[in-house]
Design an enzyme around this catalytic site. Structure first.
Site, PDB file in Angstrom:
ATOM      1  N   THR A  58      -0.398  -5.673  -6.236  1.00 59.37           N
ATOM      2  CA  THR A  58      -1.619  -6.290  -5.719  1.00 59.37           C
ATOM      3  C   THR A  58      -2.532  -5.286  -4.999  1.00 59.37           C
ATOM      4  O   THR A  58      -3.636  -5.629  -4.585  1.00 59.37           O
ATOM      5  CB  THR A  58      -1.296  -7.509  -4.823  1.00 59.37           C
ATOM      6  N   GLU A  73     -11.346  -7.297  -6.010  1.00 57.77           N
ATOM      7  CA  GLU A  73     -10.832  -8.364  -6.881  1.00 57.77           C
ATOM      8  C   GLU A  73     -11.701  -8.629  -8.107  1.00 57.77           C
ATOM      9  O   GLU A  73     -11.179  -8.898  -9.203  1.00 57.77           O
ATOM     10  CB  GLU A  73     -10.641  -9.664  -6.081  1.00 57.77           C
ATOM     11  N   ARG A 111       0.825  -1.220   0.000  1.00 63.75           N
ATOM     12  CA  ARG A 111       0.000   0.000   0.000  1.00 63.75           C
ATOM     13  C   ARG A 111       0.859   1.271   0.000  1.00 63.75           C
ATOM     14  O   ARG A 111       0.618   2.182  -0.791  1.00 63.75           O
ATOM     15  CB  ARG A 111      -0.942   0.021   1.202  1.00 63.75           C
TER      16      ARG A 111
HETATM   17  C1  DMJ Z   1      -5.797  -5.394  -0.836  1.00 65.12           C
HETATM   18  O1  DMJ Z   1      -5.018  -4.885   0.175  1.00 65.12           O
HETATM   19  C2  DMJ Z   1      -4.970  -6.149  -1.832  1.00 65.12           C
HETATM   20  O2  DMJ Z   1      -5.691  -6.284  -3.013  1.00 65.12           O
HETATM   21  C3  DMJ Z   1      -4.539  -7.494  -1.334  1.00 65.12           C
HETATM   22  O3  DMJ Z   1      -3.885  -8.235  -2.317  1.00 65.12           O
HETATM   23  C4  DMJ Z   1      -5.724  -8.283  -0.858  1.00 65.12           C
HETATM   24  N1  DMJ Z   1      -6.546  -7.543   0.055  1.00 65.12           N
HETATM   25  C5  DMJ Z   1      -6.910  -6.198  -0.247  1.00 65.12           C
HETATM   26  C6  DMJ Z   1      -8.171  -6.034  -1.070  1.00 65.12           C
HETATM   27  O4  DMJ Z   1      -9.122  -6.960  -0.915  1.00 65.12           O
END
Ligand code: DMJ
Length: 682
Positions: free
Chosen positions: A622, A533, A211
């Site tokens: 991610t 997602e 993040r």
């Molecule tokens: C986010 O922090 C990221 O996408 C991570 O990979 C999974 N959890 C959250 C979103 O759901």
């Protein structure tokens, strides 16, 4: 980089504990071994030095309570009275929710703009931007600079003494992409004047990397590569310094580096920002989650490329080499791994929480360095075949493709549940098949095979299943976890007795549509945290296949988010939900930073032109932070080779017979409990 190294590790302050209790305690659940769970909960309730933040579901129902009859009578009366008050408040809350919903519905007539003919995607894109601005401005008004935002109570909290800019930093690149110049200017100003990582606190290595580090690096990339987006005045840029984002990123990365000091290179779950020490997880016998260990590479490698400092590169790839050496069966890794020994803990295999982004980062590492490191493609392909062989199954009534779990190892039975987190997978499979290129272009390349066609089929079918997880609820929003009814014994797609999957899923399908009978949402899993997602996958599926249906699904989801998660018709921001199965949906009071960083960004990109953030030129980490692909150049190379031994290594106790004869001695896992002496694990 030099840092002072004071040794005292303070306990978290009371306010922070309260926040974490609120966040963690309100999470749902996901499967896991009961010992592991016990460890987690013990750590949770007794350890004052919790890792900073985690976005992982936990079992709430496992908290042991004495039977009521064993308690004192006074307590029983108290409980009854308390129950009545709760009932009253609940009823009151139900009425309030209904009023809020009806009022909101009337004021949200703009959601169905009465477009004639073709949908106006520009207009829809502007509506997404409008929701982002509402969310951001509510945050600015009530919680500026705070890490946590409660839109209903209209307040914020910090997670550390001075705060970490959790929401501001995570949102930077969305502000840039949406061209929100004045909002970006405020954010940048806050970073320049108030963000200070020199704090006496532990942070979660993975969450802070994806993040914060990811957010800063992405902002650096976008502001340098697309200066026409959210252009800052000379004063803004000058006052804070041209390289503000990169400087902050380097400072933060230097502090996170301590997490990688384990014997194997697998990162400890936490890093102490000031005293520069890595701290093992206090739950799970010190094991790290495999997804967390395997999802820091894109950020560290891009930092290496930007700074020319090769140590970031080496640190990142050492983790993957260690995971590879632990020898997964058919590419599928258990969800916990010990930092010292790099041995897997347990046999729980899933693509949901604690497993998910390990797989995502395999293929994205291959794409990040312009397809010049085949080792990551090989690992991804192995894992994808492993998923087909061990996890894929069909639902009972509509033959939906389900990506199930194996909580007790590949030899034991399937658990037919999908965390919402699994829905990153369809888009990632499509991305891997074409490298981000449109399907029509990819299929003309000499490298295209029948296997790629089969992978695209898997992507499409799993996308449909994720859509069903939305279309099958009263709110049109997915629950945190969805269980499915499957054939007994399980049938895989492609088996001789497999039947055709239902062609279309629509929210307006009748109540007795067979696919609805396949969906089973448990009471503990009905919440929705505004997770990204599914819209993430929709973006990949739309860009790659060109099928407008995926955009339409995204539009339906966006409308459902607005309809049910808006606070004060959106003017107060947007928030998480308690229960997606009821209308009006009861709201929770928390707006996750990934609502701004991911969900709204992916929706915005889904409705944008296809070449805006071209999937062949960027990789999204991610947390949806785009970073550029690049060539290895002179400085970098793949510095490791795959492990030739394919049988999973077993943990063993020194003095016992080595179950891995011929291999170097494996050091037994040690767990540091608080600041006491290291102890061997069980
Ligand atoms: C986010 O922090 C990221 O996408 C991570 O990979 C999974 N959890 C959250 C979103 O759901």
């Amino acid at each position: 980089m030099a840092f002072s190294m004071p040794r005292n590790v303070p306990s978290f302050n009371a306010e922070q504990r309260q926040i974490e209790n609120h966040l963690w305690g309100s999470s749902g659940r996901t499967s896991g071994g009961s010992n592991i769970l016990g460890d987690r909960l013990n750590g949770f309730f007794t350890d004052p030095k919790l890792p900073m933040y985690k976005d992982k579901p936990y079992y709430q129902s496992a908290i042991k309570r004495k039977p009521l009859y064993q308690r004192k009578r006074g307590l029983l009366f108290g409980a009854v009275a308390f129950g009545l008050v709760l009932w009253y408040l609940g009823a009151f809350e139900g009425r309030a929710a209904r009023e809020r919903y009806e009022k909101g519905k009337q004021s949200l007539s703009w959601l169905r703009p009465g477009e004639k003919g073709r949908p106006d995607w520009n207009r829809r894109r502007e509506m997404v931007k409008g929701s982002f601005v509402q969310s951001w401005e509510a945050y600015e008004r009530h919680a500026w600079g705070k890490d946590i935002f409660e839109p209903i109570a209209q307040r914020g909290h910090v997670m550390t003494e001075k705060g970490l800019g959790w929401i501001i930093v995570d949102s930077l690149d969305t502000l840039i992409l949406m061209n929100l110049t004045s909002h970006l200017s405020n954010a940048r100003d806050w970073i320049a004047t108030s963000l200070d990582y020199d704090q006496d606190t532990e942070v979660n290595t993975f969450e802070t990397t994806i993040r914060m580090l990811g957010g800063l690096l992405s902002a650096h990339y976008l502001s340098n590569t697309f200066p026409e987006l959210a252009t800052l005045t000379d004063d803004d840029a000058g006052a804070a310094g041209e390289d503000l984002y990169l400087e902050k990123a380097s400072d933060l990365a230097g502090r996170l580096l301590s997490a990688f000091s384990s014997q194997s290179g697998i990162p400890y779950s936490n890093a102490h920002l000031k005293d520069l020490s890595g701290v093992p997880s206090r739950a799970d016998s010190g094991a790290a989650s495999t997804a967390e260990a395997g999802s820091v590479q894109l950020e560290l490698k891009y930092l290496a490329k930007l700074t020319g400092e090769t140590n970031w590169w080496e640190v990142a790839e050492k983790v993957i080499a260690a995971i590879d050496k632990a020898s997964a069966t058919d590419g599928l890794v258990p969800i916990f791994i010990y930092p010292e020994s790099a041995l897997f803990q347990g046999e729980n295999i899933r693509l949901g929480s604690r497993g998910d982004s390990y797989y995502e980062y395999l293929i994205k590492q291959y794409l990040q360095t312009s397809k010049s490191e085949p080792v990551y493609l090989e690992m991804w392909n192995e894992a994808l075949q492993g998923m087909r062989k061990h996890l894929l199954t069909l639902s009972e009534h509509a033959n939906l493709w389900i990506l199930a779990e194996r909580p007790s190892g590949l030899e034991s039975s399937l658990s037919p549940k999908m965390d919402h987190l699994v829905c990153f997978l369809p888009g990632t499979i499509a991305l891997a098949a074409t490298g981000g290129a449109p399907l029509s272009k990819a299929r003309k390349q000499s490298t295209w095979t029948l296997q790629h066609d089969a992978d695209m089929e898997m992507a499409r079918e799993l996308m449909k299943t994720c859509w069903a997880m939305y279309a099958g609820t009263a709110t049109g929003l997915a629950a945190e976890i969805t269980h499915f009814k499957i054939h007994e014994p399980p049938i895989r797609p492609g088996d001789a007795n497999a039947r055709k999957t239902v062609e279309k899923i629509d929210a307006s399908d009748p109540a007795d549509a067979p696919w609805r009978a396949d969906i089973d949402i448990h009471a503990a899993d009905t919440h929705n945290l505004q997770r990204p997602e599914t819209v993430e996958s929709l973006l990949y599926m739309y860009r790659i296949t060109g099928d407008e249906m995926y955009r339409e699904w995204g539009w339906e989801m966006f409308q459902s988010f607005v309809m049910h998660t808006a606070v004060s018709e959106g003017k107060g921001g947007y928030t998480s939900l308690e229960n997606v199965m009821e209308v009006p949906a009861k709201q929770r009071d928390n707006m996750e930073s990934f609502w701004l960083a991911e969900t709204l960004k992916y929706l915005y990109l889904l409705f944008s032109d296809k070449d805006f953030m071209n999937l062949e030129e960027v990789v999204f980490n991610t947390e949806a932070h785009p970073m550029p692909t690049f060539e290895l150049g002179q400085l970098f190379k793949t510095g490791w080779q795959r492990n030739a031994i394919k049988t999973p290594r077993k943990k063993w106790i020194v003095g016992e017979k080595n179950p891995n004869p011929g291999e170097e001695e494996i050091v037994i896992q040690t767990v540091r409990l608080d600041d006491q002496v290291a102890k061997p694990s069980q």
